[in-house]
Design a protein around this motif. Structure first.
Motif, short mmCIF file in Angstrom:
data_model
loop_
_atom_site.label_atom_id
_atom_site.label_comp_id
_atom_site.label_asym_id
_atom_site.label_seq_id
_atom_site.Cartn_x
_atom_site.Cartn_y
_atom_site.Cartn_z
N CYS A 10 17.68 -57.62 27.25
CA CYS A 10 19.21 -58.05 27.35
C CYS A 10 19.28 -59.39 26.96
O CYS A 10 18.26 -60.24 27.00
N GLY A 11 20.50 -59.80 26.39
CA GLY A 11 20.73 -61.20 25.96
C GLY A 11 22.17 -61.59 25.40
O GLY A 11 23.04 -60.65 26.05
N ILE A 12 22.36 -62.79 25.12
CA ILE A 12 23.70 -63.13 24.77
C ILE A 12 23.62 -63.32 23.20
O ILE A 12 22.66 -63.91 22.88
N ASN A 13 24.79 -62.96 22.39
CA ASN A 13 24.72 -63.00 21.14
C ASN A 13 26.16 -63.52 20.57
O ASN A 13 27.01 -63.32 21.02
N GLY A 14 26.15 -64.71 19.54
CA GLY A 14 27.42 -65.28 19.16
C GLY A 14 27.41 -65.15 17.71
O GLY A 14 26.26 -65.19 17.02
N THR A 15 28.34 -64.69 17.22
CA THR A 15 28.57 -64.70 15.54
C THR A 15 29.90 -65.18 15.13
O THR A 15 30.80 -65.35 15.86
N ILE A 16 29.69 -65.65 13.89
CA ILE A 16 31.04 -65.91 12.94
C ILE A 16 30.78 -65.31 11.81
O ILE A 16 29.78 -65.18 11.09
N SER A 28 45.62 -59.82 -0.70
CA SER A 28 44.22 -60.10 -0.14
C SER A 28 44.37 -60.89 1.19
O SER A 28 44.96 -61.99 1.25
N ILE A 29 43.65 -60.43 1.96
CA ILE A 29 43.51 -61.16 3.51
C ILE A 29 42.12 -61.29 3.76
O ILE A 29 41.30 -60.47 3.66
N THR A 30 41.66 -62.70 4.09
CA THR A 30 40.67 -63.08 4.64
C THR A 30 40.44 -63.26 6.27
O THR A 30 40.97 -64.05 6.47
N TYR A 31 39.61 -62.50 6.81
CA TYR A 31 39.49 -62.50 8.20
C TYR A 31 38.18 -63.36 8.45
O TYR A 31 37.35 -63.17 8.08
N THR A 32 38.26 -63.87 9.62
CA THR A 32 37.05 -64.45 10.05
C THR A 32 37.09 -64.56 11.68
O THR A 32 37.74 -65.00 12.44
N PRO A 33 36.28 -63.29 12.27
CA PRO A 33 35.98 -62.96 13.73
C PRO A 33 34.90 -63.82 14.30
O PRO A 33 34.15 -64.20 13.62
N VAL A 34 35.23 -64.51 15.20
CA VAL A 34 34.28 -65.38 16.08
C VAL A 34 34.15 -64.47 17.38
O VAL A 34 35.10 -64.20 18.13
N THR A 35 32.66 -63.90 17.71
CA THR A 35 32.70 -62.83 18.62
C THR A 35 31.32 -63.46 19.61
O THR A 35 30.41 -64.11 19.08
N SER A 36 31.45 -63.32 21.01
CA SER A 36 30.22 -63.46 21.85
C SER A 36 30.17 -62.13 22.68
O SER A 36 31.10 -61.67 22.97
N SER A 37 28.82 -61.65 22.77
CA SER A 37 28.54 -60.39 23.20
C SER A 37 27.30 -60.58 24.37
O SER A 37 26.54 -61.24 23.89
N LEU A 38 27.34 -59.73 25.12
CA LEU A 38 26.23 -59.32 26.06
C LEU A 38 25.44 -58.18 25.24
O LEU A 38 26.21 -57.28 24.94
N ILE A 39 24.33 -58.30 24.86
CA ILE A 39 23.34 -57.24 24.06
C ILE A 39 22.21 -56.65 24.90
O ILE A 39 22.00 -57.38 25.95
N PHE A 40 22.10 -55.50 24.80
CA PHE A 40 21.09 -54.60 25.58
C PHE A 40 20.44 -53.67 24.51
O PHE A 40 21.14 -53.17 23.72
N ASP A 41 19.22 -54.18 24.33
CA ASP A 41 18.29 -53.35 23.50
C ASP A 41 16.98 -52.67 23.97
O ASP A 41 16.65 -52.72 25.07
N TYR A 42 16.77 -51.55 23.06
CA TYR A 42 15.46 -51.09 23.69
C TYR A 42 14.47 -51.02 22.46
O TYR A 42 14.74 -50.85 21.16
#
Length: 135
Positions: A10-16, A28-42
């Motif tokens: 598990c961990g923390i992930n941030g993306t732009i 034409s629309i340009t979007y910029t999402p900024v997210t932070s997530s808890l991640i769970f991997d196998y």
């Protein structure tokens, strides 16, 4: 963080990110999402230094419209443009899969699911801080 004795991490992930959409061949629309997530991997090959993984991220973020261009059908077809005028908070879910190389470097393909208008695929590279597998 790798959970001891299991192939789970598990961990923390941030993306732009940035992506564009065209609506009705005029806007034409340009979007910029900024997210932070808890991640769970196998992790599929828990014993080696390289391992494939799949998982999910759950988190929050904001979406900004960083550019909005539209052509209005007037006598001289003027181009109208605005910047940085829209923002809202979102909940996001990100199914993900990829490979971890030498316990440190990750290449990940993920789908960020926000709503029908703001869902997109991404290919990310990243560096893992901590979480090295216990041998």
């Amino acid at each position: 963080y790798t959970l001891s004795g299991t192939p789970f991490s598990c961990g923390i992930n941030g993306t732009i990110s940035e992506y564009s959409r065209t609506w009705e061949k005029q806007t034409s629309i340009t979007y910029t999402p900024v997210t932070s997530s808890l991640i769970f991997d196998y992790n599929f090959r828990d014993k080696g230094v390289n391992s494939a993984f799949c998982g999910i991220g759950i988190g929050f973020g904001t979406i900004h419209i960083t550019r909005y261009d539209t052509i209005l059908q007037t006598k001289d077809y003027k181009l109208l443009s605005w910047k940085n005028f829209y923002r809202h908070s979102v909940l996001c879910i990100s199914p993900r899969a990829g490979i971890e190389i030498r316990d440190r470097f990750r290449i990940t393909l993920d789908a960020t699911i926000i709503d029908s208008e703001h869902t997109y695929l991404g290919l990310c590279t990243g560096f893992v801080f901590g979480g090295k597998k216990n041998r």
